[in-house]
Design an enzyme around this catalytic site. Structure first.
Site, PDB file in Angstrom:
ATOM      1  N   ASN A   1       6.424  -7.277   9.756  1.00 27.01           N
ATOM      2  CA  ASN A   1       6.112  -8.372   9.110  1.00 27.01           C
ATOM      3  C   ASN A   1       7.358  -9.246   9.420  1.00 27.01           C
ATOM      4  O   ASN A   1       8.379  -8.868   9.337  1.00 27.01           O
ATOM      5  CB  ASN A   1       6.161  -8.156   7.495  1.00 27.01           C
ATOM      6  CG  ASN A   1       6.413  -9.207   6.738  1.00 27.01           C
ATOM      7  OD1 ASN A   1       7.307  -9.470   5.837  1.00 27.01           O
ATOM      8  ND2 ASN A   1       5.639 -10.303   6.657  1.00 27.01           N
TER       9      ASN A   1
ATOM     10  N   HIS B   1       3.199  -1.132  10.941  1.00 30.63           N
ATOM     11  CA  HIS B   1       3.370  -2.125  10.041  1.00 30.63           C
ATOM     12  C   HIS B   1       4.358  -3.087  10.558  1.00 30.63           C
ATOM     13  O   HIS B   1       5.615  -2.671  11.096  1.00 30.63           O
ATOM     14  CB  HIS B   1       3.742  -1.733   8.890  1.00 30.63           C
ATOM     15  CG  HIS B   1       4.059  -2.896   7.925  1.00 30.63           C
ATOM     16  ND1 HIS B   1       5.596  -2.723   7.424  1.00 30.63           N
ATOM     17  CD2 HIS B   1       3.774  -3.939   7.354  1.00 30.63           C
ATOM     18  CE1 HIS B   1       5.609  -3.786   6.416  1.00 30.63           C
ATOM     19  NE2 HIS B   1       4.507  -4.866   6.382  1.00 30.63           N
TER      20      HIS B   1
ATOM     21  N   GLY C   1      -2.617 -12.919  -8.506  1.00 31.07           N
ATOM     22  CA  GLY C   1      -3.621 -13.837  -8.288  1.00 31.07           C
ATOM     23  C   GLY C   1      -3.626 -14.148  -6.566  1.00 31.07           C
ATOM     24  O   GLY C   1      -3.976 -15.259  -6.151  1.00 31.07           O
ATOM     25  N   GLY C   2      -3.107 -13.553  -5.663  1.00 27.21           N
ATOM     26  CA  GLY C   2      -3.006 -13.712  -4.400  1.00 27.21           C
ATOM     27  C   GLY C   2      -4.340 -13.466  -3.819  1.00 27.21           C
ATOM     28  O   GLY C   2      -5.312 -13.038  -4.546  1.00 27.21           O
ATOM     29  N   ARG C   3      -4.400 -13.837  -2.645  1.00 23.24           N
ATOM     30  CA  ARG C   3      -5.675 -13.792  -1.751  1.00 23.24           C
ATOM     31  C   ARG C   3      -6.018 -12.113  -1.512  1.00 23.24           C
ATOM     32  O   ARG C   3      -5.352 -11.611  -0.341  1.00 23.24           O
ATOM     33  CB  ARG C   3      -5.441 -14.378  -0.527  1.00 23.24           C
ATOM     34  CG  ARG C   3      -7.028 -14.695   0.214  1.00 23.24           C
ATOM     35  CD  ARG C   3      -7.064 -15.850   1.176  1.00 23.24           C
ATOM     36  NE  ARG C   3      -8.601 -15.964   1.890  1.00 23.24           N
ATOM     37  CZ  ARG C   3      -9.047 -15.261   2.567  1.00 23.24           C
ATOM     38  NH1 ARG C   3      -8.361 -14.272   3.157  1.00 23.24           N
ATOM     39  NH2 ARG C   3     -10.166 -15.312   3.031  1.00 23.24           N
TER      40      ARG C   3
ATOM     41  N   HIS D   1      -4.500   0.321  11.900  1.00 28.65           N
ATOM     42  CA  HIS D   1      -4.904   1.755  11.863  1.00 28.65           C
ATOM     43  C   HIS D   1      -5.617   2.205  12.870  1.00 28.65           C
ATOM     44  O   HIS D   1      -6.658   1.686  13.024  1.00 28.65           O
ATOM     45  CB  HIS D   1      -5.524   1.794  10.513  1.00 28.65           C
ATOM     46  CG  HIS D   1      -4.646   1.393   9.100  1.00 28.65           C
ATOM     47  ND1 HIS D   1      -3.993   2.775   8.694  1.00 28.65           N
ATOM     48  CD2 HIS D   1      -4.803   0.600   8.240  1.00 28.65           C
ATOM     49  CE1 HIS D   1      -3.449   2.278   7.498  1.00 28.65           C
ATOM     50  NE2 HIS D   1      -4.197   0.952   7.227  1.00 28.65           N
TER      51      HIS D   1
ATOM     52  N   ARG E   1       9.081 -12.947   7.685  1.00 34.56           N
ATOM     53  CA  ARG E   1       8.747 -14.140   6.882  1.00 34.56           C
ATOM     54  C   ARG E   1      10.007 -14.830   6.328  1.00 34.56           C
ATOM     55  O   ARG E   1      11.095 -14.616   6.524  1.00 34.56           O
ATOM     56  CB  ARG E   1       8.242 -13.628   5.411  1.00 34.56           C
ATOM     57  CG  ARG E   1       9.159 -12.553   4.955  1.00 34.56           C
ATOM     58  CD  ARG E   1       8.552 -11.891   3.616  1.00 34.56           C
ATOM     59  NE  ARG E   1       9.461 -10.854   3.203  1.00 34.56           N
ATOM     60  CZ  ARG E   1       9.697  -9.662   3.462  1.00 34.56           C
ATOM     61  NH1 ARG E   1       9.095  -9.142   4.348  1.00 34.56           N
ATOM     62  NH2 ARG E   1      10.650  -9.025   2.937  1.00 34.56           N
TER      63      ARG E   1
END
Lengths: 304, 304
Positions: A112, A110, A262-264, A100, A114
């Site tokens: 990504n 953005h 429950g990810g970080r 940003h 993976r």
């Protein structure tokens, strides 16, 4: 760890280092690394490094995260159409970034890449790849949009002429705020669950997309970061950043699922803007540059 | 329209008028009404009035919405445990408000009262009621929390001594940010899908909760709105407002479902703060008033 995963891990850590190094240099500040390891009692095992630059001279908030997790059993959602993989151990590794910038003339970006690898009890490991990059301007510049899409197309060219049109449309479909009837930005490319290229092809695609990021974004950053702007442009930037928040928290599968499961949290939410605003039924003045963004840029459009 | 629904509608419109009238007077500005009607081709029919006050002297953004919609058939999710209502026509009416004050010493407040009525082909109409109110301070004041909960308890007292403890816990359970392990605020009361009191009892409960809102919030607003604050408090307020955004977009069923299913976006998102911020792993200084908020206020606690 499969040897292929080791190679991907090395590539991703290098990519994170190169991107944060180059962008930190443009900013004049360094990204701060925050390394983490999952506790032994957590459902997934693994480690990662979140790199953050906040309140820099060019970036108001920029995050670039690497993570590599492994689990004992693929979740049911991943094996619906692949019965031979039910219960297979898996590993997932990726790099994800959202930058940003401070200046409203510089778009938010953005990227990504993976990989997911599953190792069934019988048979060969299976690899899926996903990723892409997309641009979210506050003020539109045709040449920036054309440049970004050109780099995206060129990064995909070695993998077949069908890839850019397909991944470009996939990106438009994905980064769409249904509740606003708006695209998030000018798009780019997006792909997911890709196994058709095998490991070698998928990894080559990952490298091609990852390596293209700086060529896609840095020239736009360089030519816009010194543009003048005032309170009006800043206000519009904050307002439009509200859309970024809405998309990520309501529609982005990774973010929404990550938070719910429950990810970080702080690593997932490194995509949030440093500041955002909301106003009731804001409508840009007809003929203004703000109106132009809605009419000519954040619409589905062939840029090339 | 059932006569009972007519009575509820009249009450709700009056409640919206009273609350926005009183709060507008405190602010020195008026709420702007925005009346809407669903187009004939939309899945739900109905109308509503969204009242907004933005950039006031006391409120930075305050929204109070009335809506009354009707549909030809109850959605399957509502009839899972009520087979005789499958396909029944229904009406839903409610008032919902979120006020974001400018001064960080004044808490953000949320209140909602709503009714759903279904009219099966055979048998009597069925009514469910839901609602509650809850307080989200940025800086904690014990006396404010005790006052707010006292008014909530008193509003529920005529309906049985079990109601306050039950609805207080329901509120703590509901307004919880699982991904942060944090309560949204100091709670209050929350209830949903309540049909046990019948129409008369449910409507009386609605009136008791709705009528209590000004007694619960106005004294807190009055005693905190002139408190002095500086850049540090403002920054912390913006940061904590980020949590409000996260809760509403990720966890609030009404908001999330409303946006995903084609509700009226600007009315749903009148709950968004005027401005919010995010920072990576912000941790309040030990012993500070900011740390006190986390330790003593946004935790599950018996206030009475």
């Amino acid at each position: 760890m499969l040897s292929q995963v080791g190679a991907v891990r090395d590539y991703l850590l290098g990519l994170q280092r190169r991107i944060t190094g180059a962008m930190g240099e443009v900013d004049g500040s360094r990204f701060t690394p925050d390394a983490w390891t999952k506790a032994p009692d957590e459902p997934l095992q693994g480690d990662g490094v979140t790199m953050i630059l906040e309140q820099g001279s060019v970036f108001e908030r920029a995050g670039c995260g690497f993570s590599h997790v492994r689990g004992a059993k693929l979740p049911p959602s991943a094996t619906q159409h692949r019965p031979h993989l039910v219960g297979a151990p898996f590993e997932a590794a990726g790099v994800s970034l959202v930058f940003h910038p401070r200046n409203p003339m510089v778009p938010t970006v953005h990227m990504n890449v993976r990989m997911l690898a599953a190792t069934p009890a019988q048979g060969e490991p299976v690899f899926w790849f996903g990723g892409g990059m997309d641009l979210t301007p506050y003020y539109g510049f045709e040449e920036d949009a054309v440049h970004f899409h050109t780099v995206c197309r060129d990064a995909l060219a070695p993998f077949g002429d069908d890839k850019y049109p397909r991944f470009k449309q996939w990106c438009d479909d994905y980064f769409f705020l249904k509740h606003r009837g708006e695209q998030r930005g000018i798009g780019g490319i997006f792909y997911d669950d890709l196994s058709e290229l095998g490991f070698e092809g998928g990894f080559a695609l990952m490298r091609s997309v990852g390596d293209a990021f700086l060529s896609a974004y840095a020239p736009i950053l360089q030519r816009r970061k010194e543009e003048t702007f005032g309170a009006r442009e800043r206000e519009f930037q904050l307002y439009r950043r509200g859309r970024y928040v809405e998309f990520n928290l309501v529609w982005d599968r990774g973010t929404h699922f990550g938070l719910q499961s429950g990810g970080r949290t702080e690593s997932i939410l490194m995509s949030m803007p440093p500041q955002a605003s909301w106003a009731y039924q804001f409508t840009p003045e007809p003929g203004s540059r703000e109106a132009e963004l809605y009419e000519k840029f954040i619409v589905r459009r062939d840029w090339l």
